[in-house]
Design a protein around this motif. Structure first.
Motif, mmCIF file in Angstrom:
data_model
loop_
_atom_site.group_PDB
_atom_site.id
_atom_site.type_symbol
_atom_site.label_atom_id
_atom_site.label_comp_id
_atom_site.label_asym_id
_atom_site.label_seq_id
_atom_site.Cartn_x
_atom_site.Cartn_y
_atom_site.Cartn_z
ATOM 1 N N ILE A 119 8.485 29.092 -29.910
ATOM 2 C CA ILE A 119 7.963 30.425 -30.209
ATOM 3 C C ILE A 119 7.912 31.278 -28.952
ATOM 4 C CG2 ILE A 119 5.915 31.679 -30.975
ATOM 5 C CD1 ILE A 119 5.351 29.408 -32.919
ATOM 6 N N SER B 283 -2.213 29.035 -39.283
ATOM 7 C CA SER B 283 -0.882 29.178 -38.697
ATOM 8 C C SER B 283 -0.321 27.784 -38.443
ATOM 9 C CB SER B 283 -0.953 29.976 -37.398
ATOM 10 O OG SER B 283 -1.713 29.273 -36.424
ATOM 11 N N TYR C 152 5.657 30.841 -36.541
ATOM 12 C CA TYR C 152 4.205 30.888 -36.335
ATOM 13 C C TYR C 152 3.446 30.948 -37.662
ATOM 14 C CZ TYR C 152 -0.383 32.520 -34.802
ATOM 15 O OH TYR C 152 -1.728 32.650 -34.590
#
Length: 251
Positions: A139, A118, A208
């Motif tokens: 995020i 990620s 992500y």
């Protein structure tokens, strides 16, 4: 006659010497005298493999970072085709064909050995802590906004259920109209909440999962190369060994 034979024997050596002197020397074969170009020898360090050095090479191969191209297959809208036919024994008939169109998307990702990383994990391994903190903050903010919209959608669902129950148990028209408005309001709130949550939620997922959503491939390569160089120095691996491992390993 004997005198003639003696004269011939005496002059034979001088004739042989003259013949040898006049005969041109034979040129050596150019193919034999040409210098054959040899391949460069392999790195000397590759021949000095000890168990510790072999473990260091395997560790570098397993922990190095790579930027690889990817192809994603995504399903799109469903297409339906209907056809009619006539024949024995059923006579007139119809057929339906349903196809799910597949679209391809070119993208790229960062891998550590066979594992796809990620974006936050990649930034952590490459030592870009400031970029990772900023990305994680974005995020979390997007996921918080999506969660708020989902809460609104949940309240809307509760309103729809309450309105339906109220309309079913209403004894007069005024009460029925009130619960009907509650049900309509809940429906609008549910649709708005789901629609509003899709945008921040999908953007957070892209940030992500896909490094390309927050950086270019050149920036990712620079970070990966710097991290690999640091790993190479920690494991005391020669540059030629690391280069051969990078060339020969794609999985």
């Amino acid at each position: 006659m004997i005198a003639t034979l003696l004269l011939t024997l005496l002059t034979a050596p001088s004739w042989a010497e003259t013949t040898d002197a006049e005969t041109p020397p034979v040129a050596p074969d150019s193919a034999e005298t040409a210098t054959i170009e040899k391949l460069p020898p392999p790195p000397q360090s590759l021949g000095q493999l000890t168990p510790e050095r072999l473990m260091a090479l395997r560790t570098y191969k397993a922990k190095r970072l790579q930027v690889r191209a990817e192809t994603e297959y995504r399903g799109s809208s469903v297409a339906t085709f209907t056809s009619m036919s006539y024949g024995h024994p059923h006579g007139l008939g119809t057929g339906v064909v349903v196809t799910d169109n597949i679209s391809t998307f070119r993208t790229w990702g960062v891998y550590r050995g066979p594992q796809r990383l990620s974006t936050p994990d990649f930034l952590t391994l490459s030592g870009a802590d400031a970029d990772r903190d900023a990305l994680v903050s974005d995020i979390r903010r997007l996921r918080t906004n999506a969660r708020r919209w989902y809460i609104g959608a949940g309240i809307g669902v509760a309103g729809v259920v309450a309105g339906l129950v109220g309309m079913a148990t209403a004894t007069d028209i005024d009460t029925y109209n009130q619960f009907n408005r509650v049900s309509l309001g809940g429906t609008f709130l549910t649709i708005s909440g789901l629609f509003g949550a899709s945008f921040p939620g999908s953007k957070a997922e892209r940030l992500y999962k896909y490094p390309g959503a927050s950086m270019t491939s050149d920036q990712a390569n620079d970070l990966a190369h710097a991290a690999n160089e640091t790993l190479r120095q920690e494991l005391s691996i020669a540059p030629n060994e690391a280069w051969l491992l990078d060339l020969g390993a794609t999985d």
